[in-house]
Design an enzyme around this catalytic site. Structure first.
Site, short mmCIF file in Angstrom:
data_model
loop_
_atom_site.label_atom_id
_atom_site.label_comp_id
_atom_site.label_asym_id
_atom_site.label_seq_id
_atom_site.Cartn_x
_atom_site.Cartn_y
_atom_site.Cartn_z
N HIS A 51 -0.33 19.13 -2.90
CA HIS A 51 -0.25 20.27 -1.98
C HIS A 51 0.76 19.94 -0.89
CE1 HIS A 51 -1.45 23.17 1.11
NE2 HIS A 51 -2.05 23.84 0.16
N ASP A 90 -4.69 32.59 -0.86
CA ASP A 90 -5.04 31.49 0.05
C ASP A 90 -5.66 32.12 1.29
OD1 ASP A 90 -5.27 28.87 0.85
OD2 ASP A 90 -3.17 28.37 0.56
N HIS A 91 -5.67 31.40 2.38
CA HIS A 91 -6.33 31.88 3.59
C HIS A 91 -6.24 33.40 3.74
CE1 HIS A 91 -5.02 27.76 5.39
NE2 HIS A 91 -5.72 27.65 4.28
N HIS A 148 -0.88 28.63 -4.68
CA HIS A 148 -1.59 29.25 -3.56
C HIS A 148 -0.64 30.30 -3.01
CE1 HIS A 148 -4.02 25.39 -2.35
NE2 HIS A 148 -4.37 25.85 -3.52
N CYS A 205 2.20 26.06 -2.61
CA CYS A 205 1.49 26.80 -1.57
C CYS A 205 2.52 27.51 -0.69
CB CYS A 205 0.61 25.87 -0.73
SG CYS A 205 -0.23 26.73 0.62
N TYR A 261 -11.50 31.61 4.82
CA TYR A 261 -12.15 31.60 3.51
C TYR A 261 -13.29 32.59 3.38
CZ TYR A 261 -9.17 27.76 2.23
OH TYR A 261 -8.07 27.02 1.92
C1 CS2 Z 1 -5.52 24.34 2.77
C2 CS2 Z 1 -5.70 22.87 2.46
O1 CS2 Z 1 -3.66 25.61 2.46
C3 CS2 Z 1 -4.63 25.16 1.93
O2 CS2 Z 1 -4.87 25.40 0.75
O3 CS2 Z 1 -6.68 25.05 2.91
O4 CS2 Z 1 -6.90 22.47 2.98
C4 CS2 Z 1 -5.59 22.40 1.04
O5 CS2 Z 1 -6.73 22.76 0.35
C5 CS2 Z 1 -5.43 20.90 0.91
O6 CS2 Z 1 -4.37 20.47 1.68
C6 CS2 Z 1 -5.25 20.45 -0.52
O7 CS2 Z 1 -5.49 19.08 -0.63
MN MN Z 2 -2.58 26.01 0.30
#
Ligand code: CS2
Ligand code: MN
Length: 356
Positions: free
Chosen positions: A207, A317-318, A272, A245, A331
């Site tokens: 990530h 994602d978020h 993500h 991501c 989440y």
């Molecule tokens: C975050 C991180 O952006 C994301 O996905 O919520 O917590 C992510 O899950 C970690 O960095 C992965 O190891």
């Molecule tokens: Mn992410």
């Protein structure tokens, strides 16, 4: 592409598997044994129980996020090999339960960093936000306390109180670790685990660092195209891949995400996809997934994933906190469900227009 949702496990999540199953087009969850600490071996029994619970709800485990990495491995301490042995055992146990995707990060001390977990937007929703001056003005200890206090009683991923109660000692561990050393330690770790990944066909998906630059003077190495490609080349095995991501890479507006995706054909194992809005060079906030709500072109991002033949799990994602929901910041159910529908819609349009 397989649409999924992140789920932290029954004891830890406000969202249930039943709810996730009812989101159209979502067939799997990305989950974890949230109660484990970095460095521990995950037992087959615990993994199996988790898998059976997910399957009983009509879903599957599409991948693990995360099996976190012990700080000794990141700094390259004398005991790192023991922790890597434990990691290898965890991978074997996951592989023998049919799990073939593991997301992890290599960020020192903290996972993602935000200065606010609930910034109010004009429409009354709240979002996570980052302001560089605010981060520069506080000590890491205070940062941890404020994240802990504003998390609605949840433990935020990567911000476990037990590990972070000794932030000062953790920072000391990184005293002599610069970017180059961190990079070498990451390669050392990957080279040791790759034979097991080959044997069990497990894709490792690193990530990116969030935000994509050094925070609190700690080195960050997964921040942009050049560094990611360097890692892919340094451990040139298809099982060494990325979690693409968009929100993390996109924290730096200079990162051209569709271009990064296209340069990583065959190495994007997990995606993500979320949007954010840049307010100034110093400040960004997370947004709804919709392109027009933020600064990113979500169509161009999904088109690039489609064009490289991406076939792995993807997840919104978020999300924003909307409709009065109370959940772990980022989440909740509602906005991530909207995000999944929007991304599915874009994907269908891309698929059909590409085949026309
Ligand atoms: C975050 C991180 O952006 C994301 O996905 O919520 O917590 C992510 O899950 C970690 O960095 C992965 O190891
Ligand atoms: Mn992410």
């Amino acid at each position: 592409m397989e649409m999924t949702l992140r789920w932290f496990g029954t004891p830890y999540d406000s969202v249930t598997l039943e709810q996730i199953r009812q989101i159209p087009g979502v067939s799997g969850v990305i989950t974890t044994l949230y109660g484990t600490k970095p460095g521990e071996v995950w037992s087959i029994e615990d993994i199996r129980a988790l898998r059976e619970e997910v399957e009983a709800a009509g879903l599957k485990i599409s991948g693990i996020e995360s099996v976190n990495i012990h700080d000794s491995i990141k700094v390259g301490d004398d005991d790192r090999d023991e922790y890597i042995d434990n990691y290898i055992q965890t991978l074997k146990n996951l592989g023998s339960e049919g799990i073939k995707l593991v997301c992890y990060n290599f960020m020192p001390v903290f996972d993602w960093t935000r200065s606010e977990l609930a910034r109010m937007r004009p429409d009354g929703t709240t979002v996570l936000a980052y302001n560089q001056s605010a981060v520069d003005a506080i000590r890491p200890e205070a940062m941890f306390e404020s994240v802990d206090k504003s998390a609605n009683g949840y433990i935020m991923p990567g911000w476990e109180p037990e590990r972070l109660k000794d932030v000062a000692r953790l920072f000391e561990m990184y005293n002599n670790v610069d970017e180059e050393k961190l990079f070498r330690n990451l390669c050392y770790f990957l080279n040791r685990i790759m034979p097991v990944c080959d044997e069990y066909d497990i894709d490792m998906a690193i990530h990116p660092d969030d935000p994509a630059w050094p925070v609190f003077g700690l080195p960050r190495i997964i921040t942009g195209k050049e560094k990611i490609l360097r890692l892919m080349a340094a451990v040139d095995n298809p099982h060494n891949g990325m979690t693409l991501c968009t929100g993390s890479l996109g924290s730096n507006p200079k990162n051209d995400i569709p271009d990064i995706i296209r340069s990583l054909k065959g190495r994007v194992h997990f995606a993500h996809v979320r949007n954010l809005r840049y307010n100034s060079p110093d400040d960004f906030e997370e947004a709804a997934h919709l392109s027009r709500d933020g600064s990113m072109d979500m169509y161009a991002i999904l088109k690039a994933l489609y064009d490289i033949g991406f076939s792995g799990p993807i997840r919104p994602d978020h999300g924003r906190m909307i409709w009065g929901e109370s959940a772990m910041p980022g989440y909740g159910l509602y906005d991530r469900a909207l995000g999944a529908c929007y991304l599915n819609g874009l994907w269908e349009a891309i698929e059909k227009s590409s085949q026309a």
